[in-house]
Design a protein around this motif. Structure first.
Motif: not given
Length: 262
Positions: A167-171, A219-222
């Motif tokens: 699940h990836v949060f961010g552009d 902050l992006a999240i992986v």
């Protein structure tokens, strides 16, 4: 050989006093005995204990402890008690190394998997290491060899950890260079990752709102899941035991993702 030899080796590798106060690590069931084989797994589930017994292994070593708090009774009416009884019935010595392993080894291994350089602890624990020149802690933060997109980072993580899904949060086109990695449950590392200037955090167990809020803060999240990153414990400890004790038969648990996706 004697099981205390393995216990002493593992305690030397990741001292129990490097674990968090709330944790429960070390020898949890059984005592010293003659052993010829050890079974390595992430969790002491019913399936793992049966597999350990079926393999004829006299010792079980896991990352997550079966027993976290005091037991008022040990009976088949409770799932923890049932597992303790099964371990005892099969004469299996049970040992766990959790946040002490996280502190001493897990972060470094995870950082190596995604090729972080110039890395340092994400969650520092200097009180554990007052007599050592190198500060240690849980998780790592550092730089990638080159700037890449968030999608490329996610693909790197998926390949490096053999993750089934992310699940990836961010552009997905966001460029990332400074990255934090925190195997396990990473919600507690979001603030530290942001304070450390990370573009992205690779971790697990990130809920919807935490992910959205992290992105809003830059902050992006992986999210590779709790199991997705921590299963590297099995391969690592198995190889270390083979190197340290050539006559010991070491059996690695088969991958046991605690869920399935549809």
């Amino acid at each position: 050989m004697q099981s205390y030899e393995v216990v002493d080796y593992l305690n030397g590798l990741c001292p129990p006093d490097h674990a968090q106060e709330w944790d429960n690590v070390g020898l949890l069931v059984g005592g010293n005995r003659e052993i010829s084989s050890a079974y390595i797994a992430l969790d002491a589930t019913d399936e793992v204990i049966r597999a350990c017994a079926d393999e004829g292994c006299e010792m079980l070593i896991t990352h997550h402890p079966l027993i976290f708090s005091g037991l008022k009774n040990v009976s088949e009416q409770d799932f923890v008690g049932r597992r303790v009884l099964e371990l005892a019935e099969h004469g299996i010595t049970y040992f766990a190394m959790h946040t002490n392993y996280d502190t001493d080894l897990m972060g470094d291994l995870a950082a190596e998997r995604i090729a972080l350089k110039n890395d340092s602890p994400l969650l520092s624990s200097p009180e554990f290491f007052e007599d050592q020149a190198e500060e240690r802690g849980i998780g790592r933060i550092g730089e990638l060899p080159e700037e890449i997109s968030l999608r490329q980072l996610a693909e790197r993580v998926k390949h490096a950890f053999d993750a089934e899904s992310l699940h990836v949060f961010g552009d997905e086109d966001k460029q990332v260079y400074r990255v934090a990695v925190l195997p396990g449950s990473g919600k507690s590392g979001v603030d530290q990752a942001i304070q450390g200037g990370a573009d992205a955090l690779v971790t697990g167990d990130i809920d919807h709102h935490t992910g959205l809020d992290a992105v809003a803060r830059g902050l992006a999240i992986v999210d590779a899941g709790h199991y997705g990153l921590e299963h590297l414990f099995v391969d690592d400890i198995a190889q270390r035991l083979r190197d340290a004790f050539p006559t010991l038969r070491v059996v690695e648990d088969i991958p046991r993702r605690p869920f399935f996706t549809v």
